[in-house]
Write an enzyme that holds these catalytic residues in place. Sequence first.
Site, mmCIF file in Angstrom:
data_model
loop_
_atom_site.group_PDB
_atom_site.id
_atom_site.type_symbol
_atom_site.label_atom_id
_atom_site.label_comp_id
_atom_site.label_asym_id
_atom_site.label_seq_id
_atom_site.Cartn_x
_atom_site.Cartn_y
_atom_site.Cartn_z
ATOM 1 N NE ARG A 1 -3.796 2.204 2.345
ATOM 2 C CZ ARG A 1 -3.875 2.970 3.439
ATOM 3 N NH1 ARG A 1 -3.198 2.662 4.532
ATOM 4 N NH2 ARG A 1 -4.642 4.034 3.438
ATOM 5 C CG HIS B 1 -0.924 5.518 -0.189
ATOM 6 N ND1 HIS B 1 -1.434 6.064 0.962
ATOM 7 C CD2 HIS B 1 -1.873 4.664 -0.647
ATOM 8 C CE1 HIS B 1 -2.639 5.558 1.190
ATOM 9 N NE2 HIS B 1 -2.919 4.713 0.249
ATOM 10 C CB VAL C 1 1.103 11.405 -4.013
ATOM 11 C CG1 VAL C 1 1.145 12.890 -3.682
ATOM 12 C CG2 VAL C 1 -0.204 10.790 -3.517
ATOM 13 C CG ASN D 1 -1.603 9.340 7.869
ATOM 14 O OD1 ASN D 1 -2.652 8.959 8.365
ATOM 15 N ND2 ASN D 1 -0.755 10.110 8.509
ATOM 16 C CG HIS E 1 -8.127 -3.629 -1.644
ATOM 17 N ND1 HIS E 1 -9.113 -2.718 -1.856
ATOM 18 C CD2 HIS E 1 -6.986 -2.897 -1.456
ATOM 19 C CE1 HIS E 1 -8.609 -1.483 -1.815
ATOM 20 N NE2 HIS E 1 -7.329 -1.573 -1.575
HETATM 21 C C1 HEM Z 1 -8.647 1.522 -6.587
HETATM 22 C C2 HEM Z 1 -8.511 2.432 -5.672
HETATM 23 C C3 HEM Z 1 -8.145 2.118 -4.250
HETATM 24 C C4 HEM Z 1 -8.772 2.589 -3.155
HETATM 25 C C5 HEM Z 1 -9.946 3.527 -3.124
HETATM 26 C C6 HEM Z 1 -8.115 2.016 -2.014
HETATM 27 C C7 HEM Z 1 -8.461 2.277 -0.704
HETATM 28 C C8 HEM Z 1 -7.954 1.605 0.384
HETATM 29 C C9 HEM Z 1 -8.373 1.813 1.742
HETATM 30 C C10 HEM Z 1 -9.394 2.830 2.193
HETATM 31 C C11 HEM Z 1 -7.702 0.941 2.515
HETATM 32 C C12 HEM Z 1 -7.835 0.725 4.018
HETATM 33 C C13 HEM Z 1 -6.800 1.507 4.797
HETATM 34 C C14 HEM Z 1 -7.037 1.405 6.262
HETATM 35 O O1 HEM Z 1 -8.190 1.390 6.693
HETATM 36 O O2 HEM Z 1 -6.059 1.341 7.021
HETATM 37 C C15 HEM Z 1 -6.834 0.192 1.656
HETATM 38 C C16 HEM Z 1 -5.981 -0.783 2.079
HETATM 39 C C17 HEM Z 1 -5.048 -1.379 1.246
HETATM 40 N N1 HEM Z 1 -4.823 -1.097 -0.079
HETATM 41 FE FE1 HEM Z 1 -6.002 -0.011 -1.266
HETATM 42 N N2 HEM Z 1 -7.109 1.219 -2.432
HETATM 43 C C18 HEM Z 1 -7.069 1.248 -3.799
HETATM 44 C C19 HEM Z 1 -6.160 0.625 -4.609
HETATM 45 C C20 HEM Z 1 -5.060 -0.063 -4.144
HETATM 46 C C21 HEM Z 1 -3.938 -0.462 -4.962
HETATM 47 C C22 HEM Z 1 -3.760 -0.120 -6.433
HETATM 48 C C23 HEM Z 1 -3.085 -1.142 -4.140
HETATM 49 C C24 HEM Z 1 -1.758 -1.750 -4.463
HETATM 50 C C25 HEM Z 1 -1.399 -2.192 -5.631
HETATM 51 C C26 HEM Z 1 -3.712 -1.187 -2.834
HETATM 52 C C27 HEM Z 1 -3.208 -1.858 -1.749
HETATM 53 C C28 HEM Z 1 -3.789 -1.868 -0.500
HETATM 54 C C29 HEM Z 1 -3.354 -2.745 0.578
HETATM 55 C C30 HEM Z 1 -2.273 -3.811 0.483
HETATM 56 C C31 HEM Z 1 -4.131 -2.417 1.690
HETATM 57 C C32 HEM Z 1 -4.058 -3.015 3.091
HETATM 58 C C33 HEM Z 1 -3.225 -2.128 3.986
HETATM 59 C C34 HEM Z 1 -3.069 -2.656 5.401
HETATM 60 O O3 HEM Z 1 -3.301 -3.829 5.657
HETATM 61 O O4 HEM Z 1 -2.694 -1.853 6.274
HETATM 62 N N3 HEM Z 1 -4.886 -0.504 -2.868
HETATM 63 N N4 HEM Z 1 -6.998 0.628 0.356
HETATM 64 C C1 LIG Z 2 -0.889 10.606 9.923
HETATM 65 O O1 LIG Z 2 -1.198 11.970 10.024
HETATM 66 C C2 LIG Z 2 -1.444 12.427 11.355
HETATM 67 C C3 LIG Z 2 -1.820 13.886 11.283
HETATM 68 O O2 LIG Z 2 -2.864 14.088 10.365
HETATM 69 C C4 LIG Z 2 -0.201 12.205 12.201
HETATM 70 O O3 LIG Z 2 -0.469 12.567 13.534
HETATM 71 C C5 LIG Z 2 0.195 10.729 12.158
HETATM 72 O O4 LIG Z 2 1.404 10.540 12.836
HETATM 73 C C6 LIG Z 2 0.356 10.272 10.702
HETATM 74 N N1 LIG Z 2 0.626 8.854 10.667
HETATM 75 C C7 LIG Z 2 1.706 8.332 10.087
HETATM 76 C C8 LIG Z 2 1.774 6.845 10.068
HETATM 77 O O5 LIG Z 2 2.586 9.011 9.605
#
Ligand code: HEM
Ligand SMILES: *[C@@H]1O[C@H](CO)[C@@H](O)[C@H](O)[C@H]1NC(C)=O
Length: 324
Positions: free
Chosen positions: A61, A65, A69, A93, A193
Amino acid sequence: MKMKFFLVASMVLFCILGISEGGSLRKNFYKKSCPKAEQIVKNITIQHVSSRPELAAKLLRMHFHDCFVRGCDGSVLLESTASNTAEKDSFPNLTLEGFDVIENIKEAVEEKCPGIVSCADILTLAARDAVSVQFENKPKWEVLTGRRDGTVSNSNEVLLNLPAPFHNLTTLRQIFASKKLTLHDLVVLSGAHTIGIGHCNLFSNRLFNFTGKGDQDPSLNPTYANFLKTKCQSQSDTTTTVEMDPNSSTKFDNDYYPILLQNKGLFISDATLLTTKQSRNIANELVSQNKFFTEFAQSMKRMGAIEVLTGSNGEIRRTCSVVN
Ligand code: HEM
Ligand SMILES: *[C@@H]1O[C@H](CO)[C@@H](O)[C@H](O)[C@H]1NC(C)=O
Ligand SMILES: *[C@@H]1O[C@H](CO)[C@@H](O)[C@H](O)[C@H]1NC(C)=O
Ligand SMILES: *[C@@H]1O[C@H](CO)[C@@H](O)[C@H](O)[C@H]1NC(C)=O
Ligand SMILES: *[C@@H]1O[C@H](CO)[C@@H](O)[C@H](O)[C@H]1NC(C)=O
Ligand SMILES: *[C@@H]1O[C@H](CO)[C@@H](O)[C@H](O)[C@H]1NC(C)=O
């Protein structure tokens, strides 16, 4: 004669395609300048992921990101300063983790060959190697190298460039297109995902108050919605997390697609992939695991080439969290 023309023409075409796919990135860029670089990244990544399997999702992830960006330039790794709020400190983040792993790798690489290997390449390689641990460390996709590090990281750019969990297909397509990625890339990369977790507040409007009438999202499988309600306390529950791929959230497989097709995609951004025939057909094809792995490898290569800095652009950071 005709054959010769065809050969030349296809070689030219090949070059053009090659450029659009990887810029001037290439295979084993550090072969001469730091021959052990890729092995060091791999070794340290394996060490960390072996004791913390959830890191594979974190690093994958983080790489995504980074690339969305300002391109894959390591800008996600930069810390805020007194005069600048970095990407790291923007709202999306949530749970970005694994910065310690990247710094750890960077230190080891700097020890061997100071000032040679970029943080952007380290992150790209580490994301691949982390996911590959489960496959006996056999690289799950090819990573070209030669990225250089950016010097700018701005929290305001994150919301504008990163897809959000509430985005619909039109918006997601637009964002991907702005990174030169296709609808096919979107459906394929969403398969990431298959590993990792999501925080309740990013999807629980689908459970508790979808249209402001205390209702559920009708496109969400009701049985799954009930299950999720046993996990998430309320719409504003920012601390509870759920596995995106239930019971298999550290296993990189293609479960994402059969689950999605049962209307059990966690985010609106997942569910929306079923809303057109074209995107639904792609999801259907990816139910084949071999197909998913092959396509994922190709889309990751394209994602890893987004707006990269190469040649004499950017810099090679000494420490990944600060510009030189
Ligand atoms: C299509 C648009 C995408 C959206 C809107 C999206 C959104 C999100 C969101 C909201 C989360 C949950 C974060 C959290 O609650 O901590 C997430 C997790 C994740 N995303 Fe996406 N994502 C997208 C595409 C991608 C892509 C392209 C990748 C990598 C190739 C990716 C890899 C991941 C992974 C591995 C996680 C799990 C992170 C964890 O376990 O902490 N995502 N994503
Ligand atoms: C994410 O952003 C918040 C402020 O918006 C900050 O306090 C926090 O440390 C940040 N988390 C990471 C993992 O950098
Ligand atoms: C990586 O790990 C392998 C196996 O543990 C070891 O043989 C090798 O020397 C290590 N390579 C580097 C560059 O650290
Ligand atoms: C998608 O979301 C955008 C932005 O919120 C909105 O303008 C558009 O009407 C939506 N498209 C569809 C098909 O729902
Ligand atoms: C649901 O959303 C509406 C509109 O935003 C709000 O007025 C209402 O209080 C919400 N209901 C609950 C139970 O949160
Ligand atoms: C996950 O595991 C739990 C406990 O073993 C089980 O009750 C549940 O049905 C499983 N969920 C899925 C989707 O397989």
